[in-house]
Motif scaffolding. Structure first.
Motif, mmCIF file in Angstrom:
data_model
loop_
_atom_site.group_PDB
_atom_site.id
_atom_site.type_symbol
_atom_site.label_atom_id
_atom_site.label_comp_id
_atom_site.label_asym_id
_atom_site.label_seq_id
_atom_site.Cartn_x
_atom_site.Cartn_y
_atom_site.Cartn_z
ATOM 1 N N ALA A 124 51.081 35.165 38.066
ATOM 2 C CA ALA A 124 49.695 35.005 37.642
ATOM 3 C C ALA A 124 49.008 33.843 38.354
ATOM 4 C CB ALA A 124 49.628 34.810 36.125
ATOM 5 N N GLU A 125 49.757 32.792 38.686
ATOM 6 C CA GLU A 125 49.172 31.636 39.368
ATOM 7 C C GLU A 125 48.859 31.936 40.825
ATOM 8 O OE1 GLU A 125 51.304 27.999 38.900
ATOM 9 O OE2 GLU A 125 51.841 28.416 36.813
ATOM 10 N N TRP A 126 49.404 33.021 41.329
ATOM 11 C CA TRP A 126 49.169 33.395 42.735
ATOM 12 C C TRP A 126 48.652 34.835 42.790
ATOM 13 C CZ3 TRP A 126 54.011 31.672 40.961
ATOM 14 C CH2 TRP A 126 54.258 30.310 41.168
ATOM 15 N N PRO A 127 47.405 35.049 42.385
ATOM 16 C CA PRO A 127 46.862 36.413 42.284
ATOM 17 C C PRO A 127 46.879 37.175 43.597
ATOM 18 C CG PRO A 127 45.108 34.766 42.162
ATOM 19 C CD PRO A 127 46.407 34.022 42.047
ATOM 20 N N LEU A 128 46.895 36.447 44.699
ATOM 21 C CA LEU A 128 46.879 37.121 45.994
ATOM 22 C C LEU A 128 48.180 37.881 46.253
ATOM 23 C CD1 LEU A 128 44.877 37.452 48.284
ATOM 24 C CD2 LEU A 128 45.974 35.528 49.462
ATOM 25 N N VAL A 129 49.271 37.473 45.596
ATOM 26 C CA VAL A 129 50.567 38.135 45.808
ATOM 27 C C VAL A 129 50.495 39.595 45.377
ATOM 28 C CG1 VAL A 129 52.985 38.211 45.111
ATOM 29 C CG2 VAL A 129 51.900 36.015 45.615
ATOM 30 N N GLU A 130 50.078 39.829 44.130
ATOM 31 C CA GLU A 130 49.998 41.212 43.643
ATOM 32 C C GLU A 130 48.848 41.959 44.303
ATOM 33 O OE1 GLU A 130 50.836 43.704 39.566
ATOM 34 O OE2 GLU A 130 50.516 41.542 39.459
ATOM 35 N N ALA A 131 47.784 41.227 44.672
ATOM 36 C CA ALA A 131 46.669 41.865 45.362
ATOM 37 C C ALA A 131 47.122 42.432 46.705
ATOM 38 C CB ALA A 131 45.534 40.868 45.571
ATOM 39 N N ILE A 132 47.912 41.667 47.431
ATOM 40 C CA ILE A 132 48.413 42.130 48.727
ATOM 41 C C ILE A 132 49.394 43.282 48.543
ATOM 42 C CG2 ILE A 132 49.835 41.482 50.715
ATOM 43 C CD1 ILE A 132 48.585 38.694 50.554
ATOM 44 N N PHE A 133 50.264 43.173 47.526
ATOM 45 C CA PHE A 133 51.252 44.232 47.285
ATOM 46 C C PHE A 133 50.581 45.558 46.961
ATOM 47 C CE2 PHE A 133 53.592 46.593 43.970
ATOM 48 C CZ PHE A 133 54.672 47.022 44.728
ATOM 49 N N MET A 134 49.695 45.558 45.961
ATOM 50 C CA MET A 134 49.051 46.798 45.552
ATOM 51 C C MET A 134 48.093 47.319 46.620
ATOM 52 S SD MET A 134 50.158 48.052 42.779
ATOM 53 C CE MET A 134 48.869 49.294 42.660
ATOM 54 N N LEU B 6 42.158 41.441 43.255
ATOM 55 C CA LEU B 6 42.338 42.301 42.097
ATOM 56 C C LEU B 6 43.836 42.528 41.844
ATOM 57 C CD1 LEU B 6 39.614 44.971 43.000
ATOM 58 C CD2 LEU B 6 39.337 42.855 41.699
ATOM 59 N N PHE B 7 44.141 43.247 40.777
ATOM 60 C CA PHE B 7 45.494 43.695 40.408
ATOM 61 C C PHE B 7 46.368 42.604 39.815
ATOM 62 C CE2 PHE B 7 44.336 46.201 44.277
ATOM 63 C CZ PHE B 7 44.028 47.385 43.632
ATOM 64 N N ALA B 8 45.901 41.356 39.771
ATOM 65 C CA ALA B 8 46.743 40.276 39.238
ATOM 66 C C ALA B 8 46.991 40.484 37.739
ATOM 67 C CB ALA B 8 46.091 38.925 39.471
ATOM 68 N N ALA B 9 48.237 40.381 37.343
ATOM 69 C CA ALA B 9 48.604 40.530 35.929
ATOM 70 C C ALA B 9 48.428 39.195 35.215
ATOM 71 C CB ALA B 9 50.040 41.003 35.809
ATOM 72 N N PRO B 10 48.047 39.227 33.932
ATOM 73 C CA PRO B 10 47.939 37.979 33.166
ATOM 74 C C PRO B 10 49.323 37.408 32.882
ATOM 75 C CG PRO B 10 47.584 39.862 31.732
ATOM 76 C CD PRO B 10 47.657 40.404 33.124
ATOM 77 N N PRO B 11 49.418 36.116 32.573
ATOM 78 C CA PRO B 11 50.728 35.513 32.305
ATOM 79 C C PRO B 11 51.465 36.140 31.137
ATOM 80 C CG PRO B 11 48.942 33.883 32.118
ATOM 81 C CD PRO B 11 48.308 35.175 32.491
#
Length: 238
Positions: free
Chosen positions: A168-178, A154-159
């Motif tokens: 956006a191509e790596w949704p896990l990045v923002e998911a891990i951060f948030m 979750l939490f991934a921002a659209p491009p």
């Protein structure tokens, strides 16, 4: 409604009011305020000005209670395909907002009198014990949100969203951060009832660091989102 037309993502923002920008700033300010007040109470209770803290928590509590209650009851983010965000942001903000309002009322009406008596910190510890059950429950809930955030990415921002959309191509990045940020707050909430067993123990220091760091990040992230969310709206109005 959302559509992936040739020109990109289009969102009908009239159907999906979004205000987790001010929510994030208010949550961060509330966490920092709690740490700041706790530090003053433990180190120099004579310097505490109850009216100032009552006003601060009242303002933040009002913002979070009203926005959180509206999001919890109406699910405005469901129209855009993000129904889970109403739980993640709405219910947690509502809970924190009501707690801040309760603290504001108590400090306004009883703060000065309590601080003027011997054993003020011990009295405050006993006052806080009953509500610590709810704090613990919400802390466990925040851990649940954090786990869900990583599991379902979750939490991934659209491009179309500036800055955050670059990932956006790596949704896990923002998911891990948030999820990590939410988990930090949750861990502090879980420790809270155990810290109340005594006025001075190491758990208060741990909670202070957890909530202090998370609060600063929430303020910075919320402030940044005032730009990124405006950019997202401009880029997706169609």
């Amino acid at each position: 409604m959302n559509s992936l037309a040739s020109e990109g993502l289009v969102i009908d923002w009239a159907e999906m009011p979004t205000y987790n920008t001010i929510m994030a700033v208010a949550v961060g300010a509330g966490l920092v305020g709690l740490v700041w007040l706790g530090r003053e109470l433990l180190r120099s209770p004579g310097d505490v000005v109850p009216e100032g803290w009552a006003l601060s928590f009242g303002v933040l509590g009002l913002v979070l209670t009203t926005t959180g209650l509206h999001m919890t009851l109406t699910w405005p983010l469901a129209a855009g395909g993000f129904p889970f965000d109403n739980i993640i942001f709405g219910e947690t903000s509502l809970a924190f907002g009501v707690l801040l309002l309760a603290a504001a009322l108590y400090i306004w009406f009883r703060g000065a009198a309590v601080l003027a008596t011997p054993g003020a910190l011990e009295h405050l510890r006993k006052v806080a014990r009953p509500v610590s059950v709810f704090v613990l429950g919400m802390g466990l809930g925040l851990i649940g949100i954090a786990v869900a955030g990583v599991k379902y990415q979750l939490f991934a921002a659209p491009p179309e969203e500036p800055i955050s959309g670059e990932f956006a191509e790596w949704p896990l990045v923002e998911a891990i951060f948030m999820s990590g940020l939410i988990a930090i707050v949750g861990l502090g909430a879980i420790l809270f009832p155990f810290a109340l067993r005594s006025i001075r123990n190491g758990l208060w220091t741990a909670i202070g660091w957890l909530w202090g760091i998370a609060g600063v990040v929430f303020i910075a992230f919320g402030a940044l989102n005032f730009f990124t969310h405006i950019g997202l709206i401009v880029n997706t109005m169609g």
